[in-house]
Write an enzyme that holds these catalytic residues in place. Sequence first.
Site, short mmCIF file in Angstrom:
data_model
loop_
_atom_site.label_atom_id
_atom_site.label_comp_id
_atom_site.label_asym_id
_atom_site.label_seq_id
_atom_site.Cartn_x
_atom_site.Cartn_y
_atom_site.Cartn_z
N GLY A 165 12.85 0.44 1.50
CA GLY A 165 13.86 0.12 0.49
C GLY A 165 14.82 -0.95 0.96
N ASN A 208 5.79 -2.53 8.11
CA ASN A 208 5.62 -1.16 7.65
C ASN A 208 7.00 -0.49 7.75
OD1 ASN A 208 4.60 1.48 7.07
ND2 ASN A 208 2.62 0.92 7.95
N GLY A 218 11.82 -3.94 1.67
CA GLY A 218 13.01 -3.88 0.83
C GLY A 218 13.11 -4.94 -0.25
N THR A 221 8.73 -0.09 -2.27
CA THR A 221 9.58 0.95 -2.85
C THR A 221 10.16 0.56 -4.22
OG1 THR A 221 10.06 1.69 -0.63
CG2 THR A 221 11.61 2.40 -2.32
N CYS A 275 1.10 3.18 10.53
CA CYS A 275 1.58 4.34 9.78
C CYS A 275 2.36 5.27 10.71
CB CYS A 275 0.45 5.12 9.13
SG CYS A 275 1.08 6.58 8.27
N GLY A 296 1.94 10.96 5.00
CA GLY A 296 0.88 11.24 5.96
C GLY A 296 -0.51 10.90 5.47
N LEU A 297 -0.61 9.77 4.74
CA LEU A 297 -1.91 9.23 4.33
C LEU A 297 -2.77 10.20 3.53
CD1 LEU A 297 -2.90 7.21 7.52
CD2 LEU A 297 -2.21 6.28 5.31
N SER A 331 0.83 -1.21 0.00
CA SER A 331 0.00 0.00 0.00
C SER A 331 0.87 1.26 0.00
CB SER A 331 -0.89 -0.02 1.23
OG SER A 331 -1.66 1.16 1.28
#
Lengths: 303, 258
Positions: free
Chosen positions: A217, A192, A244, A266, A130, A72-73, A21
């Site tokens: 990453g 996350n 990653g 990423t 998050c 920040g969503l 996401s």
Amino acid sequence: MADLSVKIHKLELKNPVMTASGTFGNGVEFDDFIDVNALGGILLKGTTLHHREGNDYPRMAETALGMLNAVGLQNKGVDYFCKHIYPIVSKYSTNVIVNVNGSTIEEYIELTQRINELEHIAAIELNISCPNVKEGGMAFGTSCPMAEQVTREVRKVYDKTLIVKLSPNVTNIAEIAKAVEAQGADSVSLVNTFLGMAVNAETRKPVLSTITGGLSGPAIKPIALRMVWQVAQAVKVPVIGMGGIASATDAIEFMLAGASAVQIGTANFNDPQCTIKIIKGIEEYLDRHKLLSASDIIGKLQM
Amino acid sequence: MKKQVCDLTVINNTRLNHDNYLIELKPSIKLENIQPGQFVNIQVKDSPTTFLRRPFSIHDVNYYNNTFAILVKTVGDGTFKLSKIEKNETLDVVFPLGNGFSEPSKGEKILLIGGGVGIAPMMHMARESKNIGVEVHILLGARSESDHILVNEFSQFGQVHLTTDDGTLGIHGFVTDHDIMSSKWKFDRFYCCGPDPMMHAVAKRAKALKTECEVSLENMMACGFGVCLCCVTKTNEGNKCVCTEGPVFNINDLEWQI
């Protein structure tokens, strides 16, 4: 040719490769580059009950083999999602999963109820991790009692597959995983981003407007892999590994450590076709090792 | 044309001055309808500190040879490595990205304003505008005489006006100090790309003159195609991605204090 399909609770994935996401938009941004339906599933950009503008620019800092983000969503809220995004993503035949965020338990519940009404959404990923929002977010994922409570309440209103996305910014991630499993999570996804920071020595200022942000990453891969392995030992529900992953070899390592499926994040920025290459690479690996099924490598780390 | 990710062959890499390089690239697919102001995103090889792709404006397009050029100024390790690329090597490029400048109408008089490496998208813009019968003026600003590049090439498409910060070439001062930006010239549109303070100064002048003005922004981005949401700029309609909703914006849509 090996059978690539795997199962995450009721979800049948044609292969173990999903997208993380926040790195895949709503899928349509990738239509020019790949056949999105060839993926095991896609995780849409994090959704909240209400519109969010996100954080101020700069929201990104490049780091050694990775990047920090503090988006920040940013999203237009669930009404907009149902009206404008859902009809578009419904065209996909692959599993479409919504990443659900809230700043309070009530928000998580209400948002989940709204998503529950959408027929083509195969599952939700409950984001309790998050790091870039002031309220809620990671606060739910870094305390066992709060992680339990939000999972329990959301479970009550959601009958399809419930995945809980875990934060790595904790002392013992396996404990959190066990806690959400006990409250009815069908699967856990991890990790996350790691809370990090970048400083500009010349200006003597933080690079990000929020000072801290989430690191992703290849830089985080070994830590993510360790956490996936620890969680896979601790829970019975399927684990979705991420952190990653940029190649088929990376994905296979996560599966050997116990992940039933993986999410690619990423790496989508560097190579919008990487997911397809990873699927092909997993298939080649299975054939080369004369394995019949992707399930044959899940948790098969030889000690 | 559809967005692509592919290896492009380097046809030429020309050193223009002490820190600028013009790299000409040839794709295997046919180039079609590249809008002036669109950009490409390049993965730099052999530069451990350059993890993400780097965006570059499409400088000029040659449809006959099916090539396009980018202008690279060496600022860090990534652009330094890129500047060393040789003919026949390949570059991993995602393109074409973003929205271009809005097309001027035949008979209009426009001013293209470029500062430093911000002159990059203006060659394609100048060429295309002249082709459709627009009167093109080009205003180029640089620190010093040795920083001015491609002046002769620009002059094929319109009158070129120059400024330098130190007065070694053209008008001494910033682009906004040049007479061409005064009210007597009556341009229909300004198109601007350069450092932020310069674009703000140009936007302020455009507003005072009531001249339509578009600017091309270059915020830090991770993906280049609208999914990371990192490169946002504040607009009247909230945060917008510079990569997909720009990089070109009308100054009236931006929340700039001008």
